[in-house]
Design a protein around this motif. Structure first.
Motif, PDB file in Angstrom:
ATOM      1  N   PRO A   7       0.804  -1.223   0.000  1.00 26.32           N
ATOM      2  CA  PRO A   7       0.000   0.000   0.000  1.00 26.32           C
ATOM      3  C   PRO A   7       0.844   1.284   0.000  1.00 26.32           C
ATOM      4  CG  PRO A   7      -0.936  -1.570   1.531  1.00 26.32           C
ATOM      5  CD  PRO A   7       0.405  -2.125   1.105  1.00 26.32           C
ATOM      6  N   ALA A   8       1.877   1.317   0.850  1.00 27.97           N
ATOM      7  CA  ALA A   8       2.727   2.505   0.913  1.00 27.97           C
ATOM      8  C   ALA A   8       3.511   2.700  -0.382  1.00 27.97           C
ATOM      9  CB  ALA A   8       3.678   2.402   2.100  1.00 27.97           C
ATOM     10  N   ALA A   9       3.965   1.608  -0.983  1.00 25.52           N
ATOM     11  CA  ALA A   9       4.742   1.702  -2.218  1.00 25.52           C
ATOM     12  C   ALA A   9       3.894   2.203  -3.377  1.00 25.52           C
ATOM     13  CB  ALA A   9       5.357   0.343  -2.558  1.00 25.52           C
ATOM     14  N   VAL A  10       2.678   1.720  -3.503  1.00 30.56           N
ATOM     15  CA  VAL A  10       1.788   2.185  -4.577  1.00 30.56           C
ATOM     16  C   VAL A  10       1.485   3.667  -4.387  1.00 30.56           C
ATOM     17  CG1 VAL A  10      -0.505   1.963  -5.611  1.00 30.56           C
ATOM     18  CG2 VAL A  10       0.823  -0.089  -5.062  1.00 30.56           C
ATOM     19  N   ASP A  11       1.197   4.077  -3.154  1.00 26.45           N
ATOM     20  CA  ASP A  11       0.945   5.495  -2.875  1.00 26.45           C
ATOM     21  C   ASP A  11       2.159   6.352  -3.218  1.00 26.45           C
ATOM     22  OD1 ASP A  11      -1.580   4.813  -1.998  1.00 26.45           O
ATOM     23  OD2 ASP A  11      -1.105   5.023   0.138  1.00 26.45           O
ATOM     24  N   ALA A  12       3.351   5.881  -2.862  1.00 26.42           N
ATOM     25  CA  ALA A  12       4.576   6.624  -3.160  1.00 26.42           C
ATOM     26  C   ALA A  12       4.832   6.701  -4.659  1.00 26.42           C
ATOM     27  CB  ALA A  12       5.764   5.984  -2.445  1.00 26.42           C
ATOM     28  N   LEU A  13       4.590   5.605  -5.377  1.00 26.54           N
ATOM     29  CA  LEU A  13       4.764   5.616  -6.830  1.00 26.54           C
ATOM     30  C   LEU A  13       3.841   6.645  -7.470  1.00 26.54           C
ATOM     31  CD1 LEU A  13       5.980   4.517  -9.442  1.00 26.54           C
ATOM     32  CD2 LEU A  13       4.300   2.647  -9.350  1.00 26.54           C
ATOM     33  N   LEU A  14       2.591   6.668  -7.051  1.00 25.24           N
ATOM     34  CA  LEU A  14       1.649   7.657  -7.569  1.00 25.24           C
ATOM     35  C   LEU A  14       2.130   9.079  -7.277  1.00 25.24           C
ATOM     36  CD1 LEU A  14      -1.624   5.846  -6.614  1.00 25.24           C
ATOM     37  CD2 LEU A  14      -1.091   6.649  -8.927  1.00 25.24           C
ATOM     38  N   SER A  15       2.606   9.316  -6.086  1.00 22.83           N
ATOM     39  CA  SER A  15       3.091  10.639  -5.702  1.00 22.83           C
ATOM     40  C   SER A  15       4.283  11.069  -6.557  1.00 22.83           C
ATOM     41  CB  SER A  15       3.480  10.622  -4.218  1.00 22.83           C
ATOM     42  OG  SER A  15       4.031  11.846  -3.828  1.00 22.83           O
ATOM     43  N   ILE A  16       5.228  10.161  -6.752  1.00 20.64           N
ATOM     44  CA  ILE A  16       6.411  10.466  -7.574  1.00 20.64           C
ATOM     45  C   ILE A  16       6.009  10.774  -9.012  1.00 20.64           C
ATOM     46  CG2 ILE A  16       8.461   9.381  -8.601  1.00 20.64           C
ATOM     47  CD1 ILE A  16       8.807   7.935  -5.838  1.00 20.64           C
ATOM     48  N   LEU A  17       5.116   9.967  -9.576  1.00 24.52           N
ATOM     49  CA  LEU A  17       4.708  10.168 -10.967  1.00 24.52           C
ATOM     50  C   LEU A  17       3.913  11.457 -11.130  1.00 24.52           C
ATOM     51  CD1 LEU A  17       3.764   6.512 -11.952  1.00 24.52           C
ATOM     52  CD2 LEU A  17       5.913   7.748 -12.378  1.00 24.52           C
ATOM     53  N   ARG A  18       3.052  11.765 -10.186  1.00 25.41           N
ATOM     54  CA  ARG A  18       2.258  13.005 -10.270  1.00 25.41           C
ATOM     55  C   ARG A  18       3.123  14.245 -10.121  1.00 25.41           C
ATOM     56  NH1 ARG A  18      -2.733  10.286  -6.964  1.00 25.41           N
ATOM     57  NH2 ARG A  18      -3.837   9.520  -8.821  1.00 25.41           N
ATOM     58  N   ALA A  19       4.279  14.117  -9.488  1.00 24.08           N
ATOM     59  CA  ALA A  19       5.189  15.254  -9.318  1.00 24.08           C
ATOM     60  C   ALA A  19       6.207  15.377 -10.451  1.00 24.08           C
ATOM     61  CB  ALA A  19       5.924  15.124  -7.984  1.00 24.08           C
ATOM     62  N   ALA A  20       6.276  14.386 -11.331  1.00 25.39           N
ATOM     63  CA  ALA A  20       7.273  14.391 -12.409  1.00 25.39           C
ATOM     64  C   ALA A  20       6.916  15.428 -13.471  1.00 25.39           C
ATOM     65  CB  ALA A  20       7.374  13.005 -13.035  1.00 25.39           C
ATOM     66  N   PRO A  21       7.792  16.388 -13.732  1.00 28.75           N
ATOM     67  CA  PRO A  21       7.496  17.420 -14.734  1.00 28.75           C
ATOM     68  C   PRO A  21       7.200  16.853 -16.123  1.00 28.75           C
ATOM     69  CG  PRO A  21       9.421  18.032 -13.433  1.00 28.75           C
ATOM     70  CD  PRO A  21       9.066  16.618 -13.061  1.00 28.75           C
ATOM     71  N   ALA A  22       7.872  15.774 -16.514  1.00 26.91           N
ATOM     72  CA  ALA A  22       7.673  15.199 -17.854  1.00 26.91           C
ATOM     73  C   ALA A  22       6.309  14.532 -17.998  1.00 26.91           C
ATOM     74  CB  ALA A  22       8.769  14.190 -18.164  1.00 26.91           C
ATOM     75  N   LEU A  23       5.591  14.333 -16.877  1.00 29.80           N
ATOM     76  CA  LEU A  23       4.269  13.702 -16.924  1.00 29.80           C
ATOM     77  C   LEU A  23       3.156  14.695 -16.578  1.00 29.80           C
ATOM     78  CD1 LEU A  23       5.223  10.345 -15.167  1.00 29.80           C
ATOM     79  CD2 LEU A  23       4.801  10.704 -17.610  1.00 29.80           C
ATOM     80  N   ALA A  24       3.468  15.985 -16.609  1.00 33.17           N
ATOM     81  CA  ALA A  24       2.506  17.015 -16.205  1.00 33.17           C
ATOM     82  C   ALA A  24       1.236  17.007 -17.058  1.00 33.17           C
ATOM     83  CB  ALA A  24       3.158  18.386 -16.241  1.00 33.17           C
ATOM     84  N   ASP A  25       1.341  16.630 -18.326  1.00 30.15           N
ATOM     85  CA  ASP A  25       0.160  16.651 -19.211  1.00 30.15           C
ATOM     86  C   ASP A  25      -0.482  15.268 -19.369  1.00 30.15           C
ATOM     87  OD1 ASP A  25       2.248  15.568 -20.696  1.00 30.15           O
ATOM     88  OD2 ASP A  25       1.616  16.512 -22.565  1.00 30.15           O
ATOM     89  N   VAL A  26      -0.135  14.350 -18.466  1.00 29.85           N
ATOM     90  CA  VAL A  26      -0.646  12.977 -18.514  1.00 29.85           C
ATOM     91  C   VAL A  26      -1.675  12.789 -17.399  1.00 29.85           C
ATOM     92  CG1 VAL A  26      -0.016  10.532 -18.330  1.00 29.85           C
ATOM     93  CG2 VAL A  26       1.553  12.153 -19.425  1.00 29.85           C
ATOM     94  N   ARG A  27      -2.794  12.162 -17.718  1.00 29.85           N
ATOM     95  CA  ARG A  27      -3.786  11.826 -16.689  1.00 29.85           C
ATOM     96  C   ARG A  27      -3.291  10.575 -15.978  1.00 29.85           C
ATOM     97  NH1 ARG A  27      -8.699   8.866 -15.956  1.00 29.85           N
ATOM     98  NH2 ARG A  27     -10.070  10.004 -14.557  1.00 29.85           N
ATOM     99  N   ILE A  28      -2.957  10.690 -14.691  1.00 29.66           N
ATOM    100  CA  ILE A  28      -2.433   9.576 -13.905  1.00 29.66           C
ATOM    101  C   ILE A  28      -3.555   9.059 -13.018  1.00 29.66           C
ATOM    102  CG2 ILE A  28      -0.731   8.869 -12.193  1.00 29.66           C
ATOM    103  CD1 ILE A  28       1.112  11.061 -13.386  1.00 29.66           C
ATOM    104  N   VAL A  29      -3.857   7.767 -13.157  1.00 25.82           N
ATOM    105  CA  VAL A  29      -5.013   7.153 -12.515  1.00 25.82           C
ATOM    106  C   VAL A  29      -4.545   6.092 -11.522  1.00 25.82           C
ATOM    107  CG1 VAL A  29      -7.153   5.865 -12.916  1.00 25.82           C
ATOM    108  CG2 VAL A  29      -6.367   7.534 -14.607  1.00 25.82           C
ATOM    109  N   ASP A  30      -5.141   6.091 -10.327  1.00 25.11           N
ATOM    110  CA  ASP A  30      -4.887   5.074  -9.314  1.00 25.11           C
ATOM    111  C   ASP A  30      -5.864   3.931  -9.557  1.00 25.11           C
ATOM    112  OD1 ASP A  30      -4.482   3.541  -7.055  1.00 25.11           O
ATOM    113  OD2 ASP A  30      -4.881   5.150  -5.633  1.00 25.11           O
TER     114      ASP A  30
END
Length: 154
Positions: A7-30
């Protein structure tokens, strides 16, 4: 003490990806999509089309004495790009650019030194497998199902 770092790892992965500048225009879904989404760029964490599990995990004793356990798990992920045109090469290149952005986000940098450990939730995490999918109907869709493999001590 947690019985799993998933659970903590999935949450952290989502947080890292949502903060990545190269993914700013990507819809990131949990998890899985709730509807038939048509955004041009999407990234799903904990879901792949046709996959049996969001996360596959395995645990074993870390050493004699059973005081700690090692946990290995694979987080299923999927990203896709779509367009109304018929240029599959463009969509294929675009989907691999998204996966490259994910891989870059998981590398240690001065700004994110704990990214490879998913902000300290695991010992290490990295991309390990991928499968390209392509569809052409009313435009083009290129999707890449990939896995983020992790190792943790619990």
């Amino acid at each position: 003490m947690p019985t799993s770092r998933v659970p903590a790892a999935v949450d952290a992965l989502l947080s890292i990806l949502r903060a990545a500048p190269a993914l700013a225009d990507v819809r990131i879904v949990d998890g899985p999509p709730a509807t038939n989404l048509t955004e041009p760029k999407q990234l799903f964490v904990g879901w792949q089309p046709g996959a049996d599990a969001a996360v596959a995990l395995e645990q074993d004793f870390a050493s004699a004495g059973a005081r700690t356990r090692d946990e290995s798990f694979e987080i299923a992920c999927y990203t896709e790009t779509r367009s109304g045109d018929k240029d599959m090469a463009l969509q294929r290149a675009a989907v691999f650019e998204l996966v490259a952005a994910v891989e870059t986000a998981l590398r240690a940098t001065d700004a994110a030194p704990t990214a490879p450990t998913l902000n300290g939730t695991v010992l290490w995490a990295h991309l390990t497998t991928g499968n390209l999918q392509q569809v052409q109907s009313e435009g083009t869709v290129a999707g890449l199902a990939f896995t983020v493999t992790c190792r943790a001590r619990i």
